[in-house]
Design a protein around this motif. Structure first.
Motif, PDB file in Angstrom:
ATOM      1  N   HIS A   1       0.837  -1.201   0.000  1.00 28.51           N
ATOM      2  CA  HIS A   1       0.000   0.000   0.000  1.00 28.51           C
ATOM      3  C   HIS A   1       0.874   1.255   0.000  1.00 28.51           C
ATOM      4  N   PRO A   2       1.471   1.569  -1.129  1.00 29.20           N
ATOM      5  CA  PRO A   2       2.360   2.736  -1.191  1.00 29.20           C
ATOM      6  C   PRO A   2       1.607   4.054  -1.313  1.00 29.20           C
ATOM      7  N   ILE A   3       2.358   5.130  -1.205  1.00 29.18           N
ATOM      8  CA  ILE A   3       1.865   6.461  -1.539  1.00 29.18           C
ATOM      9  C   ILE A   3       2.291   6.682  -2.986  1.00 29.18           C
ATOM     10  N   VAL A   4       1.333   7.055  -3.833  1.00 30.24           N
ATOM     11  CA  VAL A   4       1.627   7.211  -5.254  1.00 30.24           C
ATOM     12  C   VAL A   4       1.273   8.617  -5.726  1.00 30.24           C
ATOM     13  N   GLN A   5       1.890   8.998  -6.831  1.00 35.55           N
ATOM     14  CA  GLN A   5       1.565  10.269  -7.456  1.00 35.55           C
ATOM     15  C   GLN A   5       1.142  10.003  -8.892  1.00 35.55           C
ATOM     16  N   LYS A   6      -0.060  10.466  -9.205  1.00 33.85           N
ATOM     17  CA  LYS A   6      -0.576  10.305 -10.558  1.00 33.85           C
ATOM     18  C   LYS A   6       0.106  11.324 -11.471  1.00 33.85           C
ATOM     19  N   HIS A   7      -0.051  11.136 -12.762  1.00 37.00           N
ATOM     20  CA  HIS A   7       0.601  12.014 -13.734  1.00 37.00           C
ATOM     21  C   HIS A   7       0.095  13.451 -13.678  1.00 37.00           C
ATOM     22  N   ASP A   8      -1.114  13.645 -13.138  1.00 35.75           N
ATOM     23  CA  ASP A   8      -1.641  15.010 -13.001  1.00 35.75           C
ATOM     24  C   ASP A   8      -1.162  15.687 -11.712  1.00 35.75           C
ATOM     25  N   GLY A   9      -0.328  14.978 -10.923  1.00 41.03           N
ATOM     26  CA  GLY A   9       0.221  15.534  -9.689  1.00 41.03           C
ATOM     27  C   GLY A   9      -0.526  15.130  -8.432  1.00 41.03           C
ATOM     28  N   THR A  10      -1.688  14.512  -8.559  1.00 45.90           N
ATOM     29  CA  THR A  10      -2.475  14.071  -7.410  1.00 45.90           C
ATOM     30  C   THR A  10      -1.720  12.990  -6.646  1.00 45.90           C
TER      31      THR A  10
END
Length: 68
Positions: free
Chosen positions: A51-60
């Motif tokens: 369960h990582p912390i992720v960043q979407k391509h839109d910055g979210t």
């Protein structure tokens, strides 16, 4: 694995093996169909390595360890 029990703590070895084969910071993962994100960290790497912390391509930024 059997032979290492005499020299290494089996719990620590298991954690190491699990962590080296699971998600890593900087890795791209698919979070939904046709939606990808980059792993930027973990809230609790020892207890929740999936369960990582992720960043979407839109910055979210999304913490996948939190219930939605």
């Amino acid at each position: 694995m059997e032979r290492t029990r005499k020299k290494l703590d089996p719990h620590i070895l298991r954690i190491f093996l699990d962590k080296t084969t699971l998600y890593k910071v900087g890795q791209a993962i698919q979070i939904r169909p046709y939606e990808w994100a980059t792993i930027i960290g973990f809230t609790d790497y020892i207890h929740a390595p999936l369960h990582p912390i992720v960043q979407k391509h839109d910055g979210t930024v999304i913490d996948l360890s939190r219930k939605r």
